[in-house]
Design a protein around this motif. Structure first.
Motif, PDB file in Angstrom:
ATOM      1  N   THR A 205      32.630  36.830  39.787  1.00 58.70           N
ATOM      2  CA  THR A 205      33.307  38.055  39.402  1.00 58.70           C
ATOM      3  C   THR A 205      33.353  38.209  37.882  1.00 58.70           C
ATOM      4  OG1 THR A 205      35.363  39.298  39.704  1.00 58.70           O
ATOM      5  CG2 THR A 205      35.571  36.916  39.441  1.00 58.70           C
TER       6      THR A 205
ATOM      7  N   ILE B 170      36.970  37.777  32.238  1.00 63.61           N
ATOM      8  CA  ILE B 170      37.905  37.942  33.354  1.00 63.61           C
ATOM      9  C   ILE B 170      39.265  38.391  32.840  1.00 63.61           C
ATOM     10  CG2 ILE B 170      39.260  36.643  35.045  1.00 63.61           C
ATOM     11  CD1 ILE B 170      36.689  35.005  35.604  1.00 63.61           C
TER      12      ILE B 170
ATOM     13  N   VAL C  57      41.138  42.037  33.662  1.00 60.10           N
ATOM     14  CA  VAL C  57      42.469  42.180  34.264  1.00 60.10           C
ATOM     15  C   VAL C  57      43.353  43.060  33.390  1.00 60.10           C
ATOM     16  CG1 VAL C  57      44.568  40.966  34.960  1.00 60.10           C
ATOM     17  CG2 VAL C  57      42.328  40.013  35.539  1.00 60.10           C
TER      18      VAL C  57
ATOM     19  N   VAL D 131      43.034  39.015  45.476  1.00 57.76           N
ATOM     20  CA  VAL D 131      43.485  38.779  44.104  1.00 57.76           C
ATOM     21  C   VAL D 131      43.635  40.124  43.387  1.00 57.76           C
ATOM     22  CG1 VAL D 131      42.915  37.754  41.867  1.00 57.76           C
ATOM     23  CG2 VAL D 131      42.406  36.512  43.988  1.00 57.76           C
ATOM     24  N   GLY D 132      44.757  40.283  42.694  1.00 58.08           N
ATOM     25  CA  GLY D 132      45.031  41.525  41.994  1.00 58.08           C
ATOM     26  C   GLY D 132      46.111  42.327  42.683  1.00 58.08           C
TER      27      GLY D 132
ATOM     28  N   LYS E 153      44.945  36.602  36.541  1.00 54.47           N
ATOM     29  CA  LYS E 153      43.888  36.034  35.695  1.00 54.47           C
ATOM     30  C   LYS E 153      43.514  34.629  36.166  1.00 54.47           C
ATOM     31  CE  LYS E 153      45.207  38.701  31.585  1.00 54.47           C
ATOM     32  NZ  LYS E 153      45.779  38.661  30.209  1.00 54.47           N
TER      33      LYS E 153
ATOM     34  N   THR F 261      41.750  34.716  39.545  1.00 55.78           N
ATOM     35  CA  THR F 261      40.393  35.265  39.410  1.00 55.78           C
ATOM     36  C   THR F 261      39.461  34.224  38.817  1.00 55.78           C
ATOM     37  OG1 THR F 261      41.318  37.487  39.063  1.00 55.78           O
ATOM     38  CG2 THR F 261      39.010  37.159  38.486  1.00 55.78           C
TER      39      THR F 261
ATOM     40  N   TYR G 145      38.682  31.830  41.578  1.00 57.76           N
ATOM     41  CA  TYR G 145      37.728  32.403  42.527  1.00 57.76           C
ATOM     42  C   TYR G 145      36.315  32.370  41.952  1.00 57.76           C
ATOM     43  CZ  TYR G 145      35.466  35.775  45.624  1.00 57.76           C
ATOM     44  OH  TYR G 145      34.607  36.386  46.497  1.00 57.76           O
TER      45      TYR G 145
END
Length: 303
Positions: free
Chosen positions: A15, A209, A213, A240-241, A263, A266, A269
């Motif tokens: 991501t 990342i 965010v 997430v988020g 953050k 992420t 991930y």
């Protein structure tokens, strides 16, 4: 490698790595659409938190599998495989190339390799595991999964009860690891597959990342998540988020803490994505800025 003159280009990576712009450039170069392999961008309601292609980007290049479902709709990697294979049979009538891009590992593997022949869970096992989740909590089940199938434990989203429970259902019902059912031979597709992985220096990736965010929050992620708070139990929102901001709404965390958790989760991930991809020897790695080298590699591998 398939003898067909048709080639599926697969572009993947963690991501925030920079897939979007590169894929737009690749799609324009070969004059082909983008098959989106993202298990959350398929939902119409989710926009800011999924970094969905903008309306302008979709106007530049046609995207498939974006905004096709409502949050309550069922979907799976198996359905994605079937629908993409049907789509490819049409796209290859008009071009020797097709492009699939995204970061959902299971969706990409489903199209490239076929879905694993995983046993159907019996009702008794399902009921037992559901009760254990309620009684013991997710953390205890994660500890058991680490003991029974340490390999899958390393890559599974351990904050996703559906994934953890399903793996444990397989382990307890069959006496084998979930991983053992995911090692079938690759399905031979009637087209070439050229896999491209994108990566950057770890610190550079983490900075991207964190910046993304912050940008999502500026774009209105808080308001978007608040809209979905009443539906927070839906699997599509175990993402997430959103799930971190739900904890802010229920008073567990401050807003600053929730944002920092987004953050951190992420980044975590992204590491899991890279762990998954690095096991695939067919992926050729590039920096996202090396567009011409990537195009040259695609042409060479498909000739």
């Amino acid at each position: 490698m398939a003898s067909s003159d048709k080639t599926l280009i697969v572009i993947t990576g963690p991501t925030a790595i920079g897939k979007t712009q590169l894929c737009l450039d690749i799609a324009r170069h070969f004059d082909i659409p983008i098959i989106n392999a993202d298990s959350r961008q398929i939902y119409k309601e989710l926009s800011i938190g999924t970094a969905k292609p903008t309306a302008e980007e979709r106007q530049q290049v046609r995207h498939y599998f974006v905004d096709i479902l409502n949050l309550q709709d069922y979907y799976s990697a198996s359905l994605f495989e079937t629908q993409v294979m049907d789509l490819l049979s049409e796209l290859f009538k008009h071009s020797n190339y097709a492009l699939m891009a995204g970061g959902s590992m299971m969706y990409i593997d489903a199209v490239c390799d076929g879905i694993d022949d995983i046993p159907t869970i019996d009702d008794e096992t399902r009921a037992t595991m559901k009760q254990r989740l309620a009684d013991e909590g997710l953390q205890k089940l994660c500890e058991e999964l680490q003991r029974l199938d340490p390999e899958y434990y390393e890559i599974v989203d351990r904050q996703n009860p559906k994934r953890v429970v399903h793996a444990l259902e397989i382990c307890t019902m069959t006496g084998r690891t979930y991983t053992s059912f995911r090692r079938r031979e690759r399905v031979q597709r009637p087209f070439r597959i050229v896999k491209i992985g994108l990566n950057r220096d770890r610190e550079e990736l983490y900075n991207r990342i964190n910046a993304r965010v912050d940008k999502m929050m500026q774009q209105g992620l808080l308001k978007e998540a608040e809209t979905f708070y009443p539906m927070r139990e839906l699997n599509a929102l175990n993402t997430v988020g959103y799930k971190e901001l739900f904890e802010y709404f229920n008073g567990r965390w401050s807003l600053d803490e929730a944002v920092e958790r987004i953050k951190g989760n992420t980044r975590r991930y992204a590491r899991k994505q890279l762990t998954w991809y690095k096991k695939d020897p067919l992926i050729r790695w590039f920096h996202p800025d090396n567009k011409q080298a990537i195009i040259d590699y695609i042409i060479t591998e498909s000739s």
